[in-house]
Design an enzyme around this catalytic site. Sequence first.
Site, PDB file in Angstrom:
ATOM      1  N   LYS A  76       5.884  -7.664   2.512  1.00 30.57           N
ATOM      2  CA  LYS A  76       5.635  -7.490   3.942  1.00 30.57           C
ATOM      3  C   LYS A  76       4.485  -8.406   4.339  1.00 30.57           C
ATOM      4  O   LYS A  76       3.503  -8.543   3.594  1.00 30.57           O
ATOM      5  CB  LYS A  76       5.286  -6.021   4.232  1.00 30.57           C
ATOM      6  CG  LYS A  76       6.408  -5.063   3.794  1.00 30.57           C
ATOM      7  CD  LYS A  76       6.279  -3.656   4.341  1.00 30.57           C
ATOM      8  CE  LYS A  76       5.069  -2.886   3.841  1.00 30.57           C
ATOM      9  NZ  LYS A  76       4.943  -2.829   2.372  1.00 30.57           N
ATOM     10  N   GLY A 122       0.822  -1.200   0.000  1.00 25.46           N
ATOM     11  CA  GLY A 122       0.000   0.000   0.000  1.00 25.46           C
ATOM     12  C   GLY A 122       0.857   1.250   0.000  1.00 25.46           C
ATOM     13  O   GLY A 122       1.992   1.240   0.476  1.00 25.46           O
ATOM     14  N   SER A 123       0.327   2.347  -0.525  1.00 23.60           N
ATOM     15  CA  SER A 123       1.023   3.625  -0.441  1.00 23.60           C
ATOM     16  C   SER A 123       0.818   4.215   0.955  1.00 23.60           C
ATOM     17  O   SER A 123       0.107   3.658   1.785  1.00 23.60           O
ATOM     18  CB  SER A 123       0.500   4.585  -1.504  1.00 23.60           C
ATOM     19  OG  SER A 123       0.879   4.145  -2.783  1.00 23.60           O
ATOM     20  N   GLY A 124       1.462   5.355   1.198  1.00 19.92           N
ATOM     21  CA  GLY A 124       1.317   5.997   2.506  1.00 19.92           C
ATOM     22  C   GLY A 124       2.491   5.743   3.435  1.00 19.92           C
ATOM     23  O   GLY A 124       2.498   6.221   4.562  1.00 19.92           O
ATOM     24  N   HIS A 125       3.474   4.975   2.949  1.00 23.68           N
ATOM     25  CA  HIS A 125       4.655   4.674   3.760  1.00 23.68           C
ATOM     26  C   HIS A 125       5.902   5.366   3.213  1.00 23.68           C
ATOM     27  O   HIS A 125       7.012   4.981   3.544  1.00 23.68           O
ATOM     28  CB  HIS A 125       4.907   3.164   3.799  1.00 23.68           C
ATOM     29  CG  HIS A 125       3.726   2.358   4.169  1.00 23.68           C
ATOM     30  ND1 HIS A 125       3.082   2.519   5.374  1.00 23.68           N
ATOM     31  CD2 HIS A 125       3.040   1.406   3.490  1.00 23.68           C
ATOM     32  CE1 HIS A 125       2.049   1.684   5.424  1.00 23.68           C
ATOM     33  NE2 HIS A 125       1.996   1.009   4.297  1.00 23.68           N
ATOM     34  N   ASP A 159      -1.015  -8.359   0.950  1.00 19.90           N
ATOM     35  CA  ASP A 159       0.231  -8.347   0.184  1.00 19.90           C
ATOM     36  C   ASP A 159       0.625  -9.760  -0.223  1.00 19.90           C
ATOM     37  O   ASP A 159       1.014  -9.999  -1.372  1.00 19.90           O
ATOM     38  CB  ASP A 159       1.345  -7.691   1.012  1.00 19.90           C
ATOM     39  CG  ASP A 159       1.130  -6.198   1.178  1.00 19.90           C
ATOM     40  OD1 ASP A 159       1.736  -5.422   0.442  1.00 19.90           O
ATOM     41  OD2 ASP A 159       0.311  -5.806   2.037  1.00 19.90           O
ATOM     42  N   HIS A 207      -0.090   0.821   9.293  1.00 19.62           N
ATOM     43  CA  HIS A 207      -1.285   1.108   8.501  1.00 19.62           C
ATOM     44  C   HIS A 207      -2.340   1.813   9.325  1.00 19.62           C
ATOM     45  O   HIS A 207      -3.529   1.728   9.031  1.00 19.62           O
ATOM     46  CB  HIS A 207      -1.883  -0.174   7.943  1.00 19.62           C
ATOM     47  CG  HIS A 207      -0.963  -0.886   7.008  1.00 19.62           C
ATOM     48  ND1 HIS A 207      -0.062  -1.813   7.448  1.00 19.62           N
ATOM     49  CD2 HIS A 207      -0.781  -0.767   5.676  1.00 19.62           C
ATOM     50  CE1 HIS A 207       0.630  -2.265   6.398  1.00 19.62           C
ATOM     51  NE2 HIS A 207       0.213  -1.643   5.332  1.00 19.62           N
TER      52      HIS A 207
END
Lengths: 210, 210, 333, 333
Positions: free
Chosen positions: C105, C54-57, C110, C219
């Site tokens: 991860k 996911g994005s946001g990291h 994932d 998350h």
Amino acid sequence: MTETLNAAWAVAWIRRAQVVLAENRMELIDLDRAIGDGDHGENMDRGFKAVVAKLDAGETEVSGVLKLVAATLMSTVGGASGPLYGTAFLRAAKAAEGDLDSNGVVAVIAGALEGIVARGKATTGEKTMVDAWTPALAAAQEAAAAGIGPAGAFRAAANAAQAGAEATIPMQATKGRASYLGERSIGHQDPGATSTALILTAAADTAEAV
Amino acid sequence: MTETLNAAWAVAWIRRAQVVLAENRMELIDLDRAIGDGDHGENMDRGFKAVVAKLDAGETEVSGVLKLVAATLMSTVGGASGPLYGTAFLRAAKAAEGDLDSNGVVAVIAGALEGIVARGKATTGEKTMVDAWTPALAAAQEAAAAGIGPAGAFRAAANAAQAGAEATIPMQATKGRASYLGERSIGHQDPGATSTALILTAAADTAEAV
Amino acid sequence: MKKLINDPANVVAETLAGFQAAHADLVTVHFDPDYVVRADAPVKGKVGLVSGGGSGHEPLHAGYVGKGMLDAAVPGAVFTSPTPDPILEATKAVDGGAGVLHIVKNYTGDVLNFETAAELAEMDGITVKAVVVNDDVAVEDSLYTAGRRGVAGTVLLEKIAGAAADRGDDLDTVLAVAEKVNAQVRSMGVALSACTVPHAGKPSFDLGEDEIEIGIGIHGEPGRHRIPMAPADSITDQLVDPILTDLKPASGSKVLLFVNGMGGTPESELYIVYNHARKRLEDAGLEVTRSLVGNYITSLEMQGCSITVLLLDDELTALWDAPVNTPALRRGV
Amino acid sequence: MKKLINDPANVVAETLAGFQAAHADLVTVHFDPDYVVRADAPVKGKVGLVSGGGSGHEPLHAGYVGKGMLDAAVPGAVFTSPTPDPILEATKAVDGGAGVLHIVKNYTGDVLNFETAAELAEMDGITVKAVVVNDDVAVEDSLYTAGRRGVAGTVLLEKIAGAAADRGDDLDTVLAVAEKVNAQVRSMGVALSACTVPHAGKPSFDLGEDEIEIGIGIHGEPGRHRIPMAPADSITDQLVDPILTDLKPASGSKVLLFVNGMGGTPESELYIVYNHARKRLEDAGLEVTRSLVGNYITSLEMQGCSITVLLLDDELTALWDAPVNTPALRRGV
Ligand SMILES: Nc1ncnc2c1ncn2[C@@H]1O[C@H](COP(=O)(O)OP(=O)(O)O)[C@@H](O)[C@H]1O
Ligand SMILES: Nc1ncnc2c1ncn2[C@@H]1O[C@H](COP(=O)(O)OP(=O)(O)O)[C@@H](O)[C@H]1O
Ligand SMILES: [Mg+2]
Ligand SMILES: [Mg+2]
Ligand SMILES: [Mg+2]
Ligand SMILES: [Mg+2]
């Protein structure tokens, strides 16, 4: 009440100023949050705590006390107020000869103001501590001319400084950090002018108690 | 009401599911915020919008519709629910032969559940969508055995899925993201079980309207 | 929610567009499906490294694409694993004939999406192996969980496995290095505030003015338990203790200490945490020979940090020190 | 206020202790008075570069100490200019016989304290010159202000002047390069949230849920005006426009575009801003040949960003590209 203020008084003044600045730390922070960066109360508190930690009770001259204050403020406060108050107390120390009569009080305040203006290049109406020191000097001069003693001269100066600080509220700042706000600086009291009033009130309080 | 559900019904079902998932987007997000990462409503909304954009009204087989749904969910949803629902619809498509009578409904639901378990390795009581699909299958089987038609079978399945979703509230999650919370997952309804109930309710609603 | 975004639906696409423009010397961004490859991909004869999630990291993972680290990164929607298509396309784009390692991860989403992509890639004749990172000691690796999460250890693993691939190791060797890192790395995190996912529009959890979450992931999930706010040293202890309990490093071991910011914590605070964590490790007889402090794997604007300890040996140290040239990590080039 | 700190009074000291431990290969931290010098200081025959200012802007300035950038950094209390003593000591510590350049951000406090230190250093026989950075177009440079503030342009100036010193330029030449950068760089910032100074314990200003401050500095001061929250592109326009109006770059000019995070904004949002800012510059006929995106000069955990545009010529480009090896900026080494 004695006729002159000596080194013991000067020590008492600075101790009292430290207490008052500590008590008003958050108020000064809040004033500085409104038009600056919120550190003035912390800066003054840190500086005067350091001064008191160094105050030598054996100091025999007013001038010597003020010089110690100057050096300590210069090396512990930082920000704009550090060099400004540092120079103020340095010039005040230079101006103080022996114990202070009311003319001595005038000389000390005049020295302080001169130092602040020399460093900070501000004039009245720019919403800075100059707006407290300037009327303070005028009031002290008036008191001295009227034959009032040193405690009375400091009281007149303190009251004038307090009125001067309050008079900064409607001003638009054109010096220091508050000038960045442009018109938004209007409506708030200047923190440095406020701490000036506190310091001079401490001088008057301790002079009256001598 | 007809005896069997055809491709036109399947298209209507998926369109209805899209509307309901969009309406419940924020509710599903909130359920997932409580025990997960807050994206389930967004994931399902994104996926079913993509499905509807691709739904071919000319598709003549239920199986074909479900296969399209499977492929699109797989390639647009992401997260855990993307592969799970993707596989569910793929196996459902494989299980669907021609139009659906009530045994066809059972086969479709059984295929979906089997696909989810094959991919996600969860069993009942782990606080996942399996806890909605499993009672749904049992209820559909019972309805079919009782000679109830396909719409009734879907209704029974939908009600059971809804009850199953609610029954996840006291469970402690041991699969998926909610399992990271340990005992703190208790007291919240599982988002995937909830979206399952919404999807099966959409199936029943559209089947009854045929 | 106040964010420097235009439309929650376009956050990832616009981020990637900016990223491409700013780092055209290092990376190439492909759109629809979205993935990022190093500008000179595929590197012939080199094992390709693909990670994603996911994005946001950010800067994970796209910020680590470049020589000596990842060959490709696959960003999903915010906090949502990408689908198999872009993973497959990225895998194809970086295969230089020596096979591809997927760095995944450990999250159900994932794992499932990468597995599917790997199956599809194998059908296209590409050898794919995967390492599943699971360094988060906040989660018990037991029958009753989806296993430990993959968190900040991922950054270290990507760097070290990337160096192994860069020096010419074959796929099995790169995989073995990656597995070794994963076996020797442990992390634990704390949140002082939640984060707000753009499409959700509200904080991922509600935290009182004097509460913090211990044992969070990346998350915005709530953590393992909530405690009253405490001094940094005490919080640091609560992150270091479970790491040491789990890792059980022999006295005298050399370690890399990594203090990672969650995105909204000033760097100064990370150094305060680092300072105490390091003391704790030294008190435990460990030698901190390598360090990393900063925002390397974040949870949007969450306030908080994670602590990661990696047991080092000479090989891992050399691979850690090897040149790397990516937008977010650069040294020796 | 929730912060990863122990005692507000010890924030700077503990940060420096952690910083020293994490970067002992690059820097040496002196305590009481506090200053940071590169590990191999003084470099004989090289002009020494000293910068400093209030803390809370990390990685500025200590993060930029090292080969190719600063020789020393002097951190004051949070958002409070340091006193003359540590500036003097740092100046002495890095004087390699070729004189020292003070890089001062234009704030009354910084200017006064650096001036005093420079006077004292001259009395010790060290030649000191100063450049006062004033790149913030939010503030009019007029009789009615303390002049424009020094903000993100400082990072670029420190890098470029550092490269000039590193290649062996004498003090006047380094000063000239620094003055050139200062003349050609402009910045403007926005805050989506305030920051909380540890010793104040409350936010530096109160902002409504849907308000933002345009034209902020880096000390949590309120900005020039408050506007309703808007999309990133519109906010970006409101930062780019005044920069272009002030800088008046000739069409066809090459520029460096720097989007800086204030500490609490996710990197993804910085790239979204970068993406639109770059388009705006290109629409204005400029060529963006160099870029920097990230948290390089912060205001604690403030959310927001600043945009900086630097006009480049071949010399500045070469100096920007030159090797640098500091904790926070590293390339080519
Ligand atoms: N040029 C100046 N001349 C006189 N006083 C000034 C000047 N600039 C700032 N001041 C005073 O300093 C005060 C702020 O001090 P402080 O907050 O401690 O420093 P800083 O502004 O560096 O944060 C202001 O309230 C003002 O009274
Ligand atoms: N192993 C599993 N088996 C079945 N369902 C699962 C499993 N793991 C997760 N789920 C379901 O997926 C849902 C979460 O989906 P979603 O939020 O879209 O993905 P993610 O957890 O990756 O954010 C959960 O509520 C649960 O019902
Ligand atoms: Mg101030
Ligand atoms: Mg989710
Ligand atoms: Mg998710
Ligand atoms: Mg200040």
